[in-house]
Design an enzyme around this catalytic site. Sequence first.
Site, PDB file in Angstrom:
ATOM      1  N   HIS A  13      35.540  35.823  42.427  1.00 15.41           N
ATOM      2  CA  HIS A  13      35.902  37.147  41.915  1.00 15.41           C
ATOM      3  C   HIS A  13      34.655  37.953  41.541  1.00 15.41           C
ATOM      4  CE1 HIS A  13      37.584  39.833  38.613  1.00 15.41           C
ATOM      5  NE2 HIS A  13      38.208  40.214  39.707  1.00 15.41           N
ATOM      6  N   HIS A  55      32.519  47.942  39.806  1.00 16.02           N
ATOM      7  CA  HIS A  55      33.874  47.877  39.271  1.00 16.02           C
ATOM      8  C   HIS A  55      34.245  49.124  38.475  1.00 16.02           C
ATOM      9  CE1 HIS A  55      37.048  46.822  36.379  1.00 16.02           C
ATOM     10  NE2 HIS A  55      37.492  46.034  37.330  1.00 16.02           N
TER      11      HIS A  55
END
Length: 247
Positions: A13, A55
């Site tokens: 991730h 992100h």
Amino acid sequence: MISFPAVPRVIGHRGSARLAPENTLASIRRAHADGARWVEFDVKLTADLVPILMHDDTLDRTTNGTGLVADLSLARIAELDAGSWWGPAYAGERVPTFAAALHLLSRLGLGANVEIKACPGFEVETGRVVATALANGWQAHLPPPLLSSFSPEALEAAAEAAPLIRRGMLVHDRRAEWRELAARVGAISVHIFHGFVTPELAEATAKAGYPLLAYTVNDAATARRMYGLGACALFSDVPGYLLTALG
Ligand code: G3P
Ligand code: MG
């Protein structure tokens, strides 16, 4: 459990987000070194519409810059340090372009789930640019990639730009109409926060024919529970640890 061809049981991730600065090339290398065969990372656009790995909508948390990603050109973002916030060992690590990440994946032989993380208001543009770059830049020796997003608009734009690239629908709301969303964007998988995955929901996704992927799972007990409910793959900040713990 529905199988998902070419997608491994554990996906790194943001690379390997607990062990290296997230969404950097170092983080992808770390996931690979720890045995991951696929990584997930987040992609958004700079002010001059270049896809980069990041992100947040702002630069503040993961770089030494400040302000909105959407306000800065690639040239400005490329000057930033995306590793020092994590630790001195990563000082000088840069915000990677999507192109640089694709090049690294090709060299390492890694598969990828590319999450389209559009800055607010840029959903369609980001879906189109990222899908086009992926279709043009993906190397044929790698397993077919998977695009995903929380934004149906971004996935619809991706489908239009690169219809042959597989799409997964990300679900962040327990009450979300995941069936409608997945059908709307032509998704072949659904990706759900592990805390929302109940036996009923897992059964419903299987009945509807969608492989279930759960995020973000960093301990073996939760991983076993997710697999037990029928998840076919898990996103993990510690892919190496999970691979070892699960044997
Ligand atoms: O793609 C799974 C996961 O990355 C979605 O949430 O916020 O970590 O991008 P987030
Ligand atoms: Mg993500």
